[in-house]
Motif scaffolding. Structure first.
Motif, PDB file in Angstrom:
ATOM      1  N   PHE B 226       0.751  -1.000  -0.465  1.00  9.14           N
ATOM      2  CA  PHE B 226      -0.424   0.126   0.244  1.00  9.14           C
ATOM      3  C   PHE B 226       0.330   1.248   0.640  1.00  9.14           C
ATOM      4  CE2 PHE B 226      -2.213  -3.473   1.921  1.00  9.14           C
ATOM      5  CZ  PHE B 226      -3.021  -3.726   1.155  1.00  9.14           C
ATOM      6  N   VAL B 248      -1.223  -0.804  -5.991  1.00  6.46           N
ATOM      7  CA  VAL B 248      -1.963   0.392  -5.241  1.00  6.46           C
ATOM      8  C   VAL B 248      -1.568   1.485  -6.518  1.00  6.46           C
ATOM      9  CG1 VAL B 248       0.767   0.476  -4.058  1.00  6.46           C
ATOM     10  CG2 VAL B 248      -1.901   2.084  -3.889  1.00  6.46           C
ATOM     11  N   SER B 268      -9.744  -0.045  -5.478  1.00 10.24           N
ATOM     12  CA  SER B 268      -9.217   0.211  -3.806  1.00 10.24           C
ATOM     13  C   SER B 268     -10.484  -0.372  -2.415  1.00 10.24           C
ATOM     14  CB  SER B 268      -9.589   1.847  -3.670  1.00 10.24           C
ATOM     15  OG  SER B 268     -10.875   2.175  -4.285  1.00 10.24           O
TER      16      SER B 268
END
Lengths: 334, 292
Positions: B226, B248, B268
């Motif tokens: 992340f 990400v 997401s």
């Protein structure tokens, strides 16, 4: 089984700090030797040098007939009991005891036999599958002992093994260690700062101060005939009374220090010594009298029923008197 | 209870407000937006939105690109974690043995942690640049033609190195603290018990470090998944041919460059679910073995 001998052993740390100097000691096979002294006297350093956990800066250390100065701890055939026990927290009691044997490639059946036997000796059988954290302080202490026993080493090294226990447990473990060592007949080197432990356990005592040996002898020799004012003041609770000869006229040549044990003074109305009583401590079986003789502090021990007034007339048998040189602190013979 | 301390009913709320506001504005609201967005489809000019249900999600599972990104992320996260933790453990074990120079080494080894990921990325970009970089020059001498702009494996090695580099400091600190909390007498007892240095490390030190190791593993995997956007962006931008396009980065790329807001939002949301799952695993597991 083996004796241990130290020949002029010394330890100097980098920066020229000297921890131990010129220690000579011959430990007989099967003997129980206690190294005793105040903290910082070098007793632990000495033990750790024998164990191989510290390098030896000077002199030679022999275990049996081998010089072990440059030998790994594992090869010295010793077992050590640490102050904090140093049990492996992630292993069961059984694995803790077996670890040293496994590392040496002992056959499985032999490991099981020895661990079972050690556990039986120490009453640890019900706890073999537990982790150390699930044990009480006393049980952990036994596991630490067990780990040393199952190895069947030439010598046991104890580094203040009882100082983390409460007073009652300490007294009983003390006796147990003594009996166990007698039974196994294994040479033992035991470090403590507790002089009662030292007196009760030792075949011979080594009193250390400032990295040097003050005296080596049986507990009674050391107690009755301390080699120096340091030993006189360290061994015994309460310790030996040490007074300048000027305070005890007629008991010795001037310019010496006169020592006598608290229990050696006798109440004697015709005595020449007067003690001004300051405080009385009751110990149950005995009374501890703190006071002054000609202004010098002294402590005496009398049976509990003794009548104590404001002051006491005393005499001290000549055989109980010890004399020390005030300059060197060493005992003056005779 | 000490109610008298809070006679004013509003006071606790006022005191909590800043923290709540931040959580609300920067986490809950965007998260809610993302979830809402993930069910919608917007036209190219942002003039109309249609509700499409789970279409955005089902599209993802049919997209070879997304599945590739999942795989790349797994490779990246695991390699970064293993590399960072492995190197950090070795360094911590070395520093733990030092006596006087320990502080100096610790300080030096922690420095990289203070370097922003994007800056670190640029650093690596320069070092590895196929045209002007130092390392390709050296590798070329050794007969290896380094080009992470064309070669996917080179690119992956680059982002793993760049990603792991700053994490080494972090892991090092934890490992060093873990090592120092192991009583020295345990190692000494093991030495007397006949275990050599490697055996001691393997059978005593490592098991006692396991809570630290597990914690670092989870934290590092989450981090790699992340927070390594900066590293990717500054070095490879996801290329070549999608070979370093981790989840990400793809979220950002599809949303802000590709303007495919629905798909980006769905991605997401999936990322959020993964991080939640990892966190749950971490707490469940660590709580059980926090101490021996």
């Amino acid at each position: 089984m083996a004796g241990i001998s130290l020949d002029k052993v010394g330890k100097v740390y980098s920066g020229n700090t000297r921890a131990v100097a010129g220690v000579d000691l011959d430990v007989q096979d099967g003997e129980f030797i206690v190294l005793v002294g105040p903290s910082g006297c070098g007793k632990s350093t000495l033990l750790r040098m024998v164990a191989g956990l510290e390098t030896v800066s000077e002199g030679t250390i022999r275990i049996g007939d081998r010089i072990v100065n440059d030998m790994e701890p594992a090869d010295r055939d010793i077992a050590m009991v640490f102050q904090n026990y140093a049990l492996y927290p992630h292993m069961s009691v059984f694995d803790n005891l077996a670890y040293g044997l496994r590392n040496r490639g002992t056959p499985k059946a032999e490991i099981v036999r020895r661990v079972q036997e050690g556990a039986r000796m120490l009453g640890l059988e019900p706890y073999l599958q537990r982790r150390p954290r699930a044990l009480s302080g006393g049980q952990r202490q036994r596991v630490a002992m067990g780990r040393a026993i199952v190895r069947e080493p030439a010598a046991f090294l104890f580094d203040e093994p009882l100082s983390n226990l409460d007073a009652k447990l300490r007294a009983s473990m003390r006796l147990e260690i003594r009996l166990l060592q007698r039974r196994l007949g294994t040479t033992a080197l035991y470090v403590t700062h507790d002089q009662v432990e030292a007196m009760t356990l030792a075949d011979r005592l080594v009193v250390l101060n400032g990295g040097r040996v003050e005296q080596i002898g049986t507990p009674l020799q050391v107690y009755r005939n301390p080699a120096s004012t340091f030993v006189a003041g360290f061994m015994g609770a309460p310790p030996m009374n040490l007074l300048p000869a000027a305070a005890l006229p007629g008991l010795g040549p001037a310019a010496t220090i006169i020592g006598f044990r608290p229990e050696d003074a006798v109440i004697d109305p015709a005595g020449e010594i007067t003690l001004d009583v300051l405080a009385v401590e009751e110990l149950g079986a005995q009374r501890l009298i703190h006071g002054r003789i000609n202004g010098e502090p002294a402590t005496l021990v009398f049976p509990a029923e003794t009548e104590i007034g404001e002051s006491l007339r005393l005499s001290i048998p000549a055989s109980a008197l010890r004399r020390f040189d005030p300059a060197t602190g060493r005992a003056i013979p005779g | 209870m000490k109610r008298s301390l809070f006679q004013h009913r509003l006071l606790p709320w006022v005191l909590l407000a800043p923290q709540l506001a931040i959580t609300l504005v920067f986490f809950l609201w965007p998260a809610a937006q993302a979830i809402r967005q993930s069910f919608l489809r917007e036209d190219a000019f942002g003039l109309s939105t249609t509700f499409v249900g789970l279409h955005n999600y089902s599209e993802l599972w049919r997209s070879a690109e997304y599945l590739n990104s999942l795989k790349v992320t797994a490779v990246f996260a695991i390699s970064t974690t293993v590399l960072a933790m492995g190197v950090a453990l070795v360094l911590a074990a070395c520093v733990d043995r030092l006596v006087r120079s320990q502080r100096a080494y610790t300080t030096l080894l922690v420095w990289p942690y203070a370097v922003a990921p994007a800056v670190a990325g640029i650093l690596w970009w320069f070092i590895f640049n196929p045209t002007v970089g130092v390392l390709p020059h050296v590798l070329d001498r050794l007969g290896y033609d380094w080009n992470h702009l064309l070669n996917s494996r080179d690119a992956m090695i680059l982002v793993v190195l760049a990603g792991a580099w700053s994490r080494i400091s972090y892991c090092f600190l934890f490992f060093l603290a873990g090592l120092q909390s192991i009583p020295q007498s345990l190692t000494e007892a093991a030495a007397i018990d006949g275990a050599g240095p490697f055996k001691r490390f393997w059978s005593i030190t490592l098991p006692l470090l396991s809570p630290t190791t597990f914690f670092l593993m989870v934290v590092n995997i989450v981090y790699a998944m992340f927070e390594s956007f900066g590293v990717i962006h500054a070095t490879t931008s996801g290329g070549p041919a999608q070979s370093t396009n981790i989840l990400v980065y793809k979220v950002w790329y599809d949303g802000f460059i590709g303007q495919n807001l629905g798909s980006s939002a769905a991605q997401s949301v999936i990322l959020m679910l993964i991080v939640t799952a990892l966190t749950v695993v971490q707490f469940r597991y660590i709580e059980r073995r926090v101490a021996y």
